[in-house]
Design a protein around this motif. Sequence first.
Motif, PDB file in Angstrom:
ATOM      1  N   TYR A   1      -6.434   3.832  17.205  1.00 17.18           N
ATOM      2  CA  TYR A   1      -7.410   3.012  16.495  1.00 17.18           C
ATOM      3  C   TYR A   1      -8.490   3.922  15.925  1.00 17.18           C
ATOM      4  N   LEU A   2      -8.780   3.661  14.672  1.00 16.11           N
ATOM      5  CA  LEU A   2      -9.782   4.446  13.959  1.00 16.11           C
ATOM      6  C   LEU A   2     -11.152   3.856  14.259  1.00 16.11           C
TER       7      LEU A   2
ATOM      8  N   LEU B   1       4.691   2.974  10.907  1.00 16.13           N
ATOM      9  CA  LEU B   1       3.233   2.825  10.942  1.00 16.13           C
ATOM     10  C   LEU B   1       2.873   1.404  10.552  1.00 16.13           C
ATOM     11  N   THR B   2       1.922   0.841  11.241  1.00 13.38           N
ATOM     12  CA  THR B   2       1.415  -0.481  10.892  1.00 13.38           C
ATOM     13  C   THR B   2      -0.097  -0.453  10.992  1.00 13.38           C
ATOM     14  N   ASP B   3      -0.761  -1.207  10.154  1.00  5.69           N
ATOM     15  CA  ASP B   3      -2.219  -1.164  10.149  1.00  5.69           C
ATOM     16  C   ASP B   3      -2.849  -2.234  11.035  1.00  5.69           C
ATOM     17  N   ARG B   4      -2.081  -3.138  11.547  1.00  2.00           N
ATOM     18  CA  ARG B   4      -2.588  -4.163  12.454  1.00  2.00           C
ATOM     19  C   ARG B   4      -1.582  -4.352  13.573  1.00  2.00           C
ATOM     20  N   TYR B   5      -2.098  -4.750  14.726  1.00  2.91           N
ATOM     21  CA  TYR B   5      -1.227  -5.089  15.832  1.00  2.91           C
ATOM     22  C   TYR B   5      -1.898  -6.207  16.605  1.00  2.91           C
TER      23      TYR B   5
ATOM     24  N   THR C   1     -13.275   8.523  12.586  1.00  6.70           N
ATOM     25  CA  THR C   1     -13.047   8.694  11.153  1.00  6.70           C
ATOM     26  C   THR C   1     -14.194   9.449  10.503  1.00  6.70           C
TER      27      THR C   1
ATOM     28  N   CYS D   1      -0.481   4.072  19.840  1.00 12.40           N
ATOM     29  CA  CYS D   1      -1.370   3.113  19.183  1.00 12.40           C
ATOM     30  C   CYS D   1      -2.725   3.792  18.983  1.00 12.40           C
TER      31      CYS D   1
ATOM     32  N   THR E   1      -9.333  12.788   9.049  1.00 15.55           N
ATOM     33  CA  THR E   1      -8.767  11.655   9.769  1.00 15.55           C
ATOM     34  C   THR E   1      -7.249  11.738   9.809  1.00 15.55           C
TER      35      THR E   1
ATOM     36  N   ASP F   1      -5.664  -6.775  17.944  1.00 15.94           N
ATOM     37  CA  ASP F   1      -6.800  -7.266  17.154  1.00 15.94           C
ATOM     38  C   ASP F   1      -7.325  -8.597  17.685  1.00 15.94           C
TER      39      ASP F   1
END
Length: 127
Positions: free
Chosen positions: A64-65, A30-34, A105, A62, A111, A37
Motif C-alpha cells: 500500500y502506497l 497487479l491490481t490497484d484495489r483489493y 510515495t 500486498c 515509488t 479497502d
Amino acid sequence: MARDAAYLADMFLRYLLRILPALRKPGVVLTDRYAYDLMMDPSATALPGFVLKYLYPRPDVCIYLHNSAGVLQTRKSEQSLSELNRQLDAFEKIKRPFGLLPVETHDLSDTVAAVSHRIVQRYLKEL
C-alpha cells in the motif's frame, strides 16, 4: 452490514473473474484495489475483517502506497486532514495482520523502484 456484504461479494467476483484467470498465466498480476479497502470505511462492521482474515484469498504481496496526511491532502484535497489521519491509523492497524507492505510515495521513479524492491524481496524469500 448489507453494504459490507455487497462490497465483499463485488470484490470476490472481481477476484474470480479478473484476478484468478490472470494468476493462471505466467507473470505478475497487479491490481490497484483489493478488499482491504473496505476496512478503511468507518461504518464497516466486523464482517469484513473476519471474511478477509479467514475466507478471502490473500495476495502473495500486498503493497500500500502511503505518505503523511499533509502530503496526501495536497494530492487529494477533497479529504479532510482528520479523515486522512483516520485512514492512516486504520492502515496501521491492519498492515501486520494482513501482511501489507507500506511504501512511502515520493516522485514516481522512487515509488516504482521501492515497489519493485518490495516485490523482489518477497520472492527472494521463497528461494
